[in-house]
Scaffold this active site. Structure first.
Site: not given
Ligand code: GLU
Length: 308
Positions: A67, A244, A192, A262
């Protein structure tokens, strides 16, 4: 500053017991197959040396760490006005995939680009004609950051994500209903999930961090890759929303701009000093790498890396 492999090795072994108390992510089935006891770290110093320790050959998908990279790319391609017309600048205090504030917030745009809704809005701005061209242009941008033209995504993880992406799909449809994004939602989901499934090891992640730590200058060639104002925006989001809904606690305990994923990866930036790549897949209840967090805490305290 002299940081040795021996130092990092000691830290890795010190935090490895924490891996037993974490959980591997389960909602993306292909991610659930990893060995939870792994821990690795790389520090790419701005003088050029990369110091590593632990299971450093292990590759992992970068997940939400992407991101930061898509944000930097789209800020370059589209500019601040276009990006912040579609996403806000505030932390949510909610889990990364929450839909709650999208509905209650006015206007209905995602609060920031580090949550899933915000990242989808950013990725929707990727330029190009069709999925492959859009992907290839982003991949080229990433190649400059990693100094590696062979960057790929993990097919199996991407497929697994696509098959289980109904929450992300619903976020995207919500955003399209409210004119935050336009275009084909399935193509957006493909893009994405590819960006989330980009695969690298912790040395490569640390190399990306080093570019940011040097204000957008490539640590090897001295060439400018990112304008400093974009690096500043990314670092700020990493501090306020990168870990987060534990970003405040991380700022107090570690104080390094960081972005988590994650899969258990963490990208850290110590401005003027080094980029950090950490990997350990067992997660705490908020989705951050448990041993990875402890390792960052140890490193920050030992070398006085907190920016606060
Ligand atoms: N591909 C995961 C999702 O969209 C990424 C989430 C993450 O790493 O925070 O849920």
């Amino acid at each position: 500053m002299r940081i040795t492999h021996g130092d990092l090795d000691r830290f890795v072994e010190q935090v490895r017991p924490y891996t037993e108390y974490g959980q591997i992510v389960e909602y993306i089935p292909a991610l659930a197959k990893v060995d939870p006891s792994q821990v690795s770290i790389a520090l790419h110093m701005l003088e050029g040396e990369c110091v590593t320790a632990g299971d450093t050959e292990e590759t992992f998908t970068i997940q939400s760490i992407s991101k930061v990279l898509s944000l930097a790319y789209i800020l370059m391609e589209r500019g601040e006005a276009e990006v912040f017309h579609r996403v806000g600048m505030e932390p949510t205090g909610d889990p990364f995939n929450s839909i709650a504030k999208l509905e209650t917030n006015r206007p209905n745009k995602p609060l920031n680009p580090m949550i899933n809704a915000g990242a989808l809005a950013v990725t929707a701005l990727m330029p190009g004609d069709g999925l492959e061209e859009r992907w290839e242009r982003f991949r080229k941008f990433l190649s400059a950051l990693t100094d590696k033209d062979t960057l790929t995504f993990n097919d199996e993880v991407q497929q697994s994500e696509l098959e289980t992406a109904d929450l992300n799909r619903s976020l995207a449809y919500f955003l399209r209903q409210h004119q935050v994004i336009q275009g084909d939602v399935e193509e957006l989901l493909q893009l994405y999930t590819r960006q989330c499934s980009i695969e690298m090891n912790c040395q490569e992640l640390a190399r990306i961090g080093a570019v940011f730590a040097r204000d957008g200058i490539c640590p090897t060639s001295g060439e400018s890759i990112l304008p400093p104002y974009i690096v500043r925006i990314c670092k700020t989001f990493m501090v306020t929303c990168g870990m987060y809904n534990a970003s405040g606690e991380f700022a107090i305990k570690v104080g390094i701009p960081a972005k988590t994923g994650v899969s258990g990866g963490i990208l850290g930036i110590v401005p003027g000093v080094c980029g950090i790549g950490v990997y350990s897949p067992a997660l705490d209840e908020k989705g951050n790498s448990l041993a990875g967090w402890k390792l960052m805490e140890l490193i920050s305290r030992t070398y006085d890396f907190s920016m606060f």
